[in-house]
Design a protein around this motif. Structure first.
Motif, PDB file in Angstrom:
ATOM      1  N   ILE A  36       0.837  -1.201   0.000  1.00  0.00           N
ATOM      2  CA  ILE A  36       0.000   0.000   0.000  1.00  0.00           C
ATOM      3  C   ILE A  36       0.873   1.253   0.000  1.00  0.00           C
ATOM      4  CG2 ILE A  36      -1.642   1.330   1.375  1.00  0.00           C
ATOM      5  CD1 ILE A  36      -2.768  -1.383   2.332  1.00  0.00           C
ATOM      6  N   CYS A  74       3.115   1.678  -3.275  1.00  0.00           N
ATOM      7  CA  CYS A  74       2.344   2.213  -4.405  1.00  0.00           C
ATOM      8  C   CYS A  74       2.051   3.696  -4.191  1.00  0.00           C
ATOM      9  CB  CYS A  74       1.025   1.461  -4.555  1.00  0.00           C
ATOM     10  SG  CYS A  74       1.237  -0.209  -5.154  1.00  0.00           S
ATOM     11  N   ALA A  75       1.625   4.041  -2.968  1.00  0.00           N
ATOM     12  CA  ALA A  75       1.259   5.437  -2.704  1.00  0.00           C
ATOM     13  C   ALA A  75       2.478   6.343  -2.838  1.00  0.00           C
ATOM     14  CB  ALA A  75       0.647   5.560  -1.314  1.00  0.00           C
ATOM     15  N   TYR A 104       5.073   5.829  -4.620  1.00  0.00           N
ATOM     16  CA  TYR A 104       5.414   5.893  -6.040  1.00  0.00           C
ATOM     17  C   TYR A 104       4.522   6.906  -6.750  1.00  0.00           C
ATOM     18  CZ  TYR A 104       6.727   4.170 -10.654  1.00  0.00           C
ATOM     19  OH  TYR A 104       7.197   4.069 -11.930  1.00  0.00           O
ATOM     20  N   ALA A 105       3.225   6.872  -6.440  1.00  0.00           N
ATOM     21  CA  ALA A 105       2.307   7.835  -7.048  1.00  0.00           C
ATOM     22  C   ALA A 105       2.688   9.261  -6.644  1.00  0.00           C
ATOM     23  CB  ALA A 105       0.874   7.531  -6.626  1.00  0.00           C
ATOM     24  N   THR A 150       4.524   5.340   4.063  1.00  0.00           N
ATOM     25  CA  THR A 150       4.514   6.068   2.788  1.00  0.00           C
ATOM     26  C   THR A 150       5.535   7.200   2.810  1.00  0.00           C
ATOM     27  OG1 THR A 150       2.160   5.599   2.610  1.00  0.00           O
ATOM     28  CG2 THR A 150       3.031   7.298   1.170  1.00  0.00           C
TER      29      THR A 150
END
Lengths: 294, 305
Positions: free
Chosen positions: A105, A108-109, A111-112, A172
């Motif tokens: 989770i 990915c976050a 990376y975004a 994150t």
């Protein structure tokens, strides 16, 4: 046969020792105070380990003394009586699922936030900072009622989802700090070669930032393993109880059997201690970044 | 000319749109679990704090009566006082121990890593386990008291650390500190290792002792870390739950009650979920107020902290 190498090794060792003591002599007071502090940190654990190998009557006769005979069977008894076997299994499932989920989770976050075309990443980062600093007490009661309604109360999966939510924001931000350090040219080259986003992420970015992801996973897994408030609130059924709650119920009461309680506690701690000592640099790094983000 | 220049923007727009979609897909899992667990129930808590919700279905709007009840509730006020005492304890004792340990570690070379690991071990041990360790050591029947009287020192014979209302709160704080201070050592040490060594050399040339070096160089240099950890200490001190709940459940007779245990009781044993939500909102407001107060001092009044 053994004496000769022992003698051989003896000399350089004593030499090293002398050199060491000379350097130690530079700060005798510092070493004295540090040793007292170390005793304070470790002494109680030593008492605990000794207690786990005694009989209850030995504990009440000489609480801090050595056991007359090491009673290893305390561990076997505690494993069954305190339900530590099942508890440990549940805790490991919960900790590993939390760690893996948080890595996915948060990875990915992050990376975004750093690489993809997300509108106003600053707003998301602000939301993460606020979400990670809201106290559990604020949302605990309605969350319990919501979880009961949608059937996630008293299930390991329900608890894991909560851990994902509360440990992802920090993870994150941690992974994001690793991603920022990776030059974007690497990915640009791969995209020109026609690689898709997922391919870029798995082939180019991940190999460069995995230390950050591993650290984030370790911290989240350990927190989930040790967590108490949510576990005691959201798990009821003895089949699903994590080790922390099994131990909590086992040590309750006015005068519990301290030998078995200590053994049960050690069963819970030993896997963490082994992992910590093996990977202590990474743990310290992870926690340090959480403490210095000010 | 027009034809060729008209095509790329359309393609680019499509690619931009697809890029935006990918970005949203990547951040979606985080947002979904966060809204489901934190933001949604957090907002519901604010709503329920204005109702007489029992935790099940029944919830009638009662405006501010939960909050006015809180202010008049002696349990709440006593718990708030305990949280304030807890804050003072944790700002003084673990912070001093953390600074002392880190400063000494930063000055030695041999054994630094070993000491750091030893200090940090209590921090990785689960709260339940360290509470259990200390419950046994402080037990009046099989702990340090009887052990000392066996050695002929009947100093702690009749002291029931966790059962005596006058000292139980201090005992719980002491136990929590055992787990906490080593973490501070590690963080402070990391900050101290970033200090320019030439600063110390200059001080030594001036003949400064260890104390003056600490006061004039180390402490000012790690001030951002020090302030951040102080801020966190204040916030965490108002949220403390685990040790109190495990060791004393707020007792004996409320002498160790803190806001979180009062809230937990209200929610799960007294069926006053609306009232508990109000305490939860108060806790969030205290955290937010602490952060805002800090930022206000720093940004508006330009305090150099």
């Amino acid at each position: 046969m053994t004496a000769v190498p022992a003698l051989d090794r003896g000399r350089p060792r004593s030499h090293a020792k002398r050199r060491g003591s000379r350097r130690t002599a530079k700060h005798p007071v510092a070493y004295l105070i540090l040793s007292i502090l170390a005793l304070y940190a470790i002494g109680p654990m030593v008492v605990f380990v000794l207690a786990s190998l005694k009989t209850p009557s030995e504990i009440s006769e000489s609480p801090l003394g050595l056991p007359g005979e090491f009673r290893w069977d305390n561990f076997a008894t505690a494993w069954v009586e305190a339900n530590m076997g099942a508890g440990l299994m549940n805790s490991v499932v919960i900790a590993v699922s939390t760690a893996v989920g948080v890595c996915v989770i948060a990875g990915c976050a992050a990376y975004a936030l750093t690489r993809l075309d997300l509108p106003k990443p600053g707003v998301f980062i602000l939301y993460l900072l606020v979400a990670s600093s809201l106290p559990i007490q604020l949302f605990l009661v309605p969350l319990l009622s919501l979880w009961t309604k949608i059937g996630l109360y008293d299930s390991r999966f329900g608890l894991i989802v909560i851990y994902w939510a509360i440990y992802s924001p920090f993870a994150t931000l941690l992974i994001r700090s690793f991603l920022i350090a990776v030059p974007k040219e690497y990915e640009a080259a791969a995209r020109i070669d026609g690689a898709g986003e997922i391919r870029v992420f798995t082939r180019i970015v991940f190999p460069l930032v995995w230390p950050g992801i591993l650290t984030a996973g370790l911290v989240a897994g350990l927190q989930a393993y040790n967590e108490f408030l949510l576990a005691v609130t959201f798990i009821q059924d003895s089949e699903n109880l994590p080790a922390s709650i099994s131990l909590y119920s086992f040590q309750q009461g006015f005068s519990p059997n301290w030998a078995l309680v200590s053994a049960a506690g050690l069963i819970m701690v030993l896997p963490v201690l082994a992992l910590f000592i093996a990977l202590q640099r990474r743990f310290v790094e992870g926690y340090t970044s959480s403490g210095m983000s000010g | 000319m027009i034809k060729t220049s008209a095509r790329p923007p359309a393609r680019r727009r499509r690619r931009v749109a697809r890029g935006k979609l990918t970005a949203w897909l990547f951040i979606a899992p985080l947002l979904i679990v966060n809204v489901l667990v934190i933001a949604g129930p957090g907002l519901m808590s604010v709503y329920y704090s204005f109702t007489d919700w029992d935790g099940l279905d029944q919830a009638d709007f009662v405006w501010f009566s939960n909050y006015t009840d809180l202010i008049g509730d002696p349990d709440f006020r006593r718990a708030l006082l305990h949280n304030l005492l807890w804050t003072v304890f944790f700002l003084v004792v673990p912070m001093s121990m953390g600074l002392l340990g880190a400063f000494l570690l930063s000055r030695i070379r041999r054994g630094q890593l070993l000491f750091r690991v030893l200090f940090f071990i209590p921090y990785v041990i689960a709260t339940v386990v360290s509470a259990t360790v200390w419950r046994q050591i402080l037990s009046p029947t099989s702990g340090i008291g009887p052990a000392l009287s066996n050695l002929g020192i009947p100093l702690l014979d009749d002291v029931n650390f966790l059962g005596d209302g006058d000292i139980a709160l201090g005992a719980v704080a002491f136990i929590n500190n055992w787990q906490w201070w080593g973490f501070l050592v590690v963080i402070f040490l990391a900050a101290m290792q970033g200090i320019e060594p030439s600063l110390y050399e200059a001080a030594r040339m001036d003949g400064a002792g260890a104390w003056r070096e600490f006061w004039n160089i180390t402490l000012p240099s790690i001030r951002p870390t020090f302030m951040f950890l102080s801020l966190m200490t204040v916030i965490w001190s108002f949220l403390v739950f685990d040790y109190v709940y495990i060791l004393t459940q707020g007792g004996p007779a409320g002498s160790t009650d803190v806001l979180s245990t009062v809230m937990y009781r209200a929610a799960f044993s007294e069926q006053q979920a609306g009232y508990a939500s109000a305490i939860g909102v108060m806790l969030a407001l205290i955290s937010a107020g602490t952060v805002c107060g800090y930022l206000y001092l720093r940004r508006r009044l330009r305090w150099d902290i």
